[in-house]
Structure formats: structure tokens, C-alpha cells
Design a protein around this motif. Structure first.
Motif, PDB file in Angstrom:
ATOM      1  N   ALA A  31      19.418  -1.865 -25.506  1.00  0.00           N
ATOM      2  CA  ALA A  31      18.181  -2.282 -26.169  1.00  0.00           C
ATOM      3  C   ALA A  31      17.693  -1.237 -27.162  1.00  0.00           C
ATOM      4  N   GLU A  32      16.885  -1.710 -28.105  1.00  0.00           N
ATOM      5  CA  GLU A  32      16.207  -0.815 -29.039  1.00  0.00           C
ATOM      6  C   GLU A  32      15.034  -0.171 -28.309  1.00  0.00           C
ATOM      7  N   LEU A  33      14.761   1.092 -28.601  1.00  0.00           N
ATOM      8  CA  LEU A  33      13.648   1.798 -27.966  1.00  0.00           C
ATOM      9  C   LEU A  33      12.648   2.247 -29.016  1.00  0.00           C
ATOM     10  N   THR A  34      11.399   1.858 -28.793  1.00  0.00           N
ATOM     11  CA  THR A  34      10.290   2.303 -29.629  1.00  0.00           C
ATOM     12  C   THR A  34       9.377   3.142 -28.757  1.00  0.00           C
ATOM     13  N   ILE A  35       9.024   4.317 -29.249  1.00  0.00           N
ATOM     14  CA  ILE A  35       8.089   5.187 -28.544  1.00  0.00           C
ATOM     15  C   ILE A  35       6.791   5.196 -29.338  1.00  0.00           C
ATOM     16  N   CYS A  36       5.676   5.016 -28.627  1.00  0.00           N
ATOM     17  CA  CYS A  36       4.388   4.986 -29.328  1.00  0.00           C
ATOM     18  C   CYS A  36       3.368   5.892 -28.649  1.00  0.00           C
ATOM     19  N   THR A  37       2.429   6.305 -29.442  1.00  0.00           N
ATOM     20  CA  THR A  37       1.208   6.924 -28.939  1.00  0.00           C
ATOM     21  C   THR A  37       0.084   5.964 -29.287  1.00  0.00           C
ATOM     22  N   VAL A  38      -0.999   6.054 -28.552  1.00  0.00           N
ATOM     23  CA  VAL A  38      -2.196   5.310 -28.933  1.00  0.00           C
ATOM     24  C   VAL A  38      -3.264   6.342 -29.241  1.00  0.00           C
ATOM     25  N   ASN A  39      -3.558   6.474 -30.505  1.00  0.00           N
ATOM     26  CA  ASN A  39      -4.558   7.416 -30.967  1.00  0.00           C
ATOM     27  C   ASN A  39      -5.909   6.689 -30.922  1.00  0.00           C
ATOM     28  N   VAL A  40      -6.646   6.926 -29.849  1.00  0.00           N
ATOM     29  CA  VAL A  40      -7.899   6.209 -29.623  1.00  0.00           C
ATOM     30  C   VAL A  40      -8.912   6.603 -30.700  1.00  0.00           C
ATOM     31  N   ALA A  41      -9.532   5.576 -31.295  1.00  0.00           N
ATOM     32  CA  ALA A  41     -10.449   5.776 -32.415  1.00  0.00           C
ATOM     33  C   ALA A  41     -11.882   5.460 -32.020  1.00  0.00           C
ATOM     34  N   HIS A  42     -12.800   6.198 -32.606  1.00  0.00           N
ATOM     35  CA  HIS A  42     -14.238   6.003 -32.409  1.00  0.00           C
ATOM     36  C   HIS A  42     -14.906   5.961 -33.778  1.00  0.00           C
ATOM     37  N   GLY A  43     -16.070   5.348 -33.828  1.00  0.00           N
ATOM     38  CA  GLY A  43     -16.813   5.300 -35.082  1.00  0.00           C
ATOM     39  C   GLY A  43     -16.268   4.221 -35.991  1.00  0.00           C
ATOM     40  N   GLY A  44     -16.527   4.368 -37.273  1.00  0.00           N
ATOM     41  CA  GLY A  44     -15.953   3.478 -38.255  1.00  0.00           C
ATOM     42  C   GLY A  44     -16.878   2.465 -38.890  1.00  0.00           C
ATOM     43  N   SER A  45     -17.900   1.964 -38.197  1.00  0.00           N
ATOM     44  CA  SER A  45     -18.716   0.925 -38.824  1.00  0.00           C
ATOM     45  C   SER A  45     -19.618   1.491 -39.916  1.00  0.00           C
ATOM     46  N   ARG A  46     -20.289   2.597 -39.647  1.00  0.00           N
ATOM     47  CA  ARG A  46     -21.146   3.219 -40.663  1.00  0.00           C
ATOM     48  C   ARG A  46     -20.665   4.607 -41.064  1.00  0.00           C
ATOM     49  N   GLY A  47     -19.778   5.142 -40.264  1.00  0.00           N
ATOM     50  CA  GLY A  47     -19.253   6.471 -40.555  1.00  0.00           C
ATOM     51  C   GLY A  47     -17.739   6.449 -40.553  1.00  0.00           C
ATOM     52  N   SER A  84      -6.202   2.512 -32.090  1.00  0.00           N
ATOM     53  CA  SER A  84      -6.916   1.427 -31.431  1.00  0.00           C
ATOM     54  C   SER A  84      -8.144   1.993 -30.732  1.00  0.00           C
ATOM     55  N   ARG A  85      -9.146   1.162 -30.567  1.00  0.00           N
ATOM     56  CA  ARG A  85     -10.339   1.597 -29.835  1.00  0.00           C
ATOM     57  C   ARG A  85     -10.085   1.658 -28.335  1.00  0.00           C
ATOM     58  N   GLU A  86      -9.118   0.892 -27.856  1.00  0.00           N
ATOM     59  CA  GLU A  86      -8.734   0.897 -26.442  1.00  0.00           C
ATOM     60  C   GLU A  86      -7.226   1.012 -26.350  1.00  0.00           C
ATOM     61  N   ALA A  87      -6.735   1.959 -25.546  1.00  0.00           N
ATOM     62  CA  ALA A  87      -5.294   2.165 -25.418  1.00  0.00           C
ATOM     63  C   ALA A  87      -4.564   0.918 -24.918  1.00  0.00           C
ATOM     64  N   PRO A  88      -5.027   0.280 -23.830  1.00  0.00           N
ATOM     65  CA  PRO A  88      -4.292  -0.897 -23.349  1.00  0.00           C
ATOM     66  C   PRO A  88      -4.196  -2.015 -24.391  1.00  0.00           C
ATOM     67  N   ALA A  89      -5.279  -2.274 -25.097  1.00  0.00           N
ATOM     68  CA  ALA A  89      -5.281  -3.327 -26.114  1.00  0.00           C
ATOM     69  C   ALA A  89      -4.303  -2.997 -27.237  1.00  0.00           C
ATOM     70  N   GLY A  90      -4.240  -1.742 -27.640  1.00  0.00           N
ATOM     71  CA  GLY A  90      -3.320  -1.340 -28.694  1.00  0.00           C
ATOM     72  C   GLY A  90      -1.869  -1.526 -28.293  1.00  0.00           C
ATOM     73  N   ILE A  91      -1.542  -1.146 -27.058  1.00  0.00           N
ATOM     74  CA  ILE A  91      -0.171  -1.274 -26.568  1.00  0.00           C
ATOM     75  C   ILE A  91       0.233  -2.746 -26.478  1.00  0.00           C
ATOM     76  N   VAL A  92      -0.605  -3.552 -25.848  1.00  0.00           N
ATOM     77  CA  VAL A  92      -0.282  -4.969 -25.657  1.00  0.00           C
ATOM     78  C   VAL A  92      -0.203  -5.700 -27.001  1.00  0.00           C
ATOM     79  N   SER A  93      -1.134  -5.422 -27.891  1.00  0.00           N
ATOM     80  CA  SER A  93      -1.126  -6.067 -29.200  1.00  0.00           C
ATOM     81  C   SER A  93       0.149  -5.725 -29.971  1.00  0.00           C
ATOM     82  N   TYR A  94       0.529  -4.454 -29.987  1.00  0.00           N
ATOM     83  CA  TYR A  94       1.756  -4.057 -30.679  1.00  0.00           C
ATOM     84  C   TYR A  94       2.961  -4.761 -30.069  1.00  0.00           C
ATOM     85  N   ALA A  95       3.014  -4.797 -28.754  1.00  0.00           N
ATOM     86  CA  ALA A  95       4.148  -5.438 -28.075  1.00  0.00           C
ATOM     87  C   ALA A  95       4.252  -6.907 -28.449  1.00  0.00           C
TER      88      ALA A  95
END
Length: 137
Positions: A31-47, A84-95
Motif C-alpha cells: 500500500a501507499e503510505l501517507t504521513i500527516c501532522t495536524v497543525n491545530v489552528a486557532h483564531g482566524g475570523s477577525r485576526g 484544522s481546528r480539531e485534530a480528529p476532524a482534520g484526519i477524518v476529512s483528509y482520509a
């Protein structure tokens, strides 16, 4: 059949165990292997959007994980920095969006009260994922 494996890592010993398991699975299934990090993000709407790690820190984590995979026989690992703002959501969405059919991740030894207070990214990914999830210890 497993064709695309995603391994989430944060550079800890727990996630190194996951990289080893993911590399072994990639070899076993071809199988192909992809390794990822989830760089959790904060802020963004006004800053500005502020991420947990710098680009250099992310590169160090991904390069280290790719080296572990190479040491276990898997070359040509794809590296992805998810924001992503949430690590689990970022992982599942990418998958879901990238045809991943198996997710591998590590987990700490959280039990009792610490498990309830801290939660678990691995447990949440397991509950949300559309595909098989292997949790390595």
C-alpha cells in the motif's frame, strides 16, 4: 483491500510506534503510505490564523516520521501538513477526501480521570472514520 494508509503523527514516542505499524502494514499489503501532522489552528475570523507548530517544526516531525518508515522498509512516503481546528476532524476529512482506506495512529496510556479530562484523538477518529483504524501502543 488496503491500498492507501494514512498515519497521523505528532512526533512523540506514541506516534513513532504508529509509524512503525503503518510501515509494516504498507509493506504487507503493498500500500501507499501517507504521513500527516495536524497543525491545530486557532483564531482566524477577525485576526490571524495561528497554528500550534511552525513550518520548520512540522517539517522536522514529518521528516522524522519518514525516516522511521524508511528504516522499516517504506520509501517514497507522502507527507502532509493538515491545518484544522480539531485534530480528529482534520484526519477524518483528509482520509475521506483522499481515498484512504486505513488510518494508523498512536495513543498515550490515558486511563481513568485523565482519559475523561483529556479525551483521545484516537478514540474520536475511530468513532468518526469511514475506514479501518489501527491504534498502536
Amino acid at each position: 483491500m488496503t491500498k492507501n494508509i494514512l498515519c497521523a503523527t505528532d512526533g512523540t514516542d506514541h506516534s513513532e510506534a504508529a509509524v512503525i505499524v503503518a510501515a509494516e502494514l504498507a509493506q504487507k499489503y503493498g500500500a501507499e503510505l501517507t504521513i500527516c501532522t495536524v497543525n491545530v489552528a486557532h483564531g482566524g475570523s477577525r485576526g490571524p490564523l495561528i497554528t500550534h507548530w511552525t513550518e520548520a517544526e512540522v517539517a522536522k516531525i514529518l521528516d522524522g516520521a519518514a525516516a522511521v518508515a524508511a528504516a522499516h522498509g517504506v520509501e517514497g512516503v507522502k507527507r502532509v501538513d493538515l491545518i484544522s481546528r480539531e485534530a480528529p476532524a482534520g484526519i477524518v476529512s483528509y482520509a475521506e477526501q483522499n481515498g484512504i482506506d486505513h488510518i494508523v495512529m498512536g495513543t498515550g496510556d490515558k486511563r481513568g480521570i485523565s482519559r475523561l479530562v483529556l479525551g483521545s484523538v484516537a478514540a474520536e477518529v475511530s468513532g468518526r472514520a469511514h475506514c479501518s483504524v489501527t491504534v498502536a501502543r
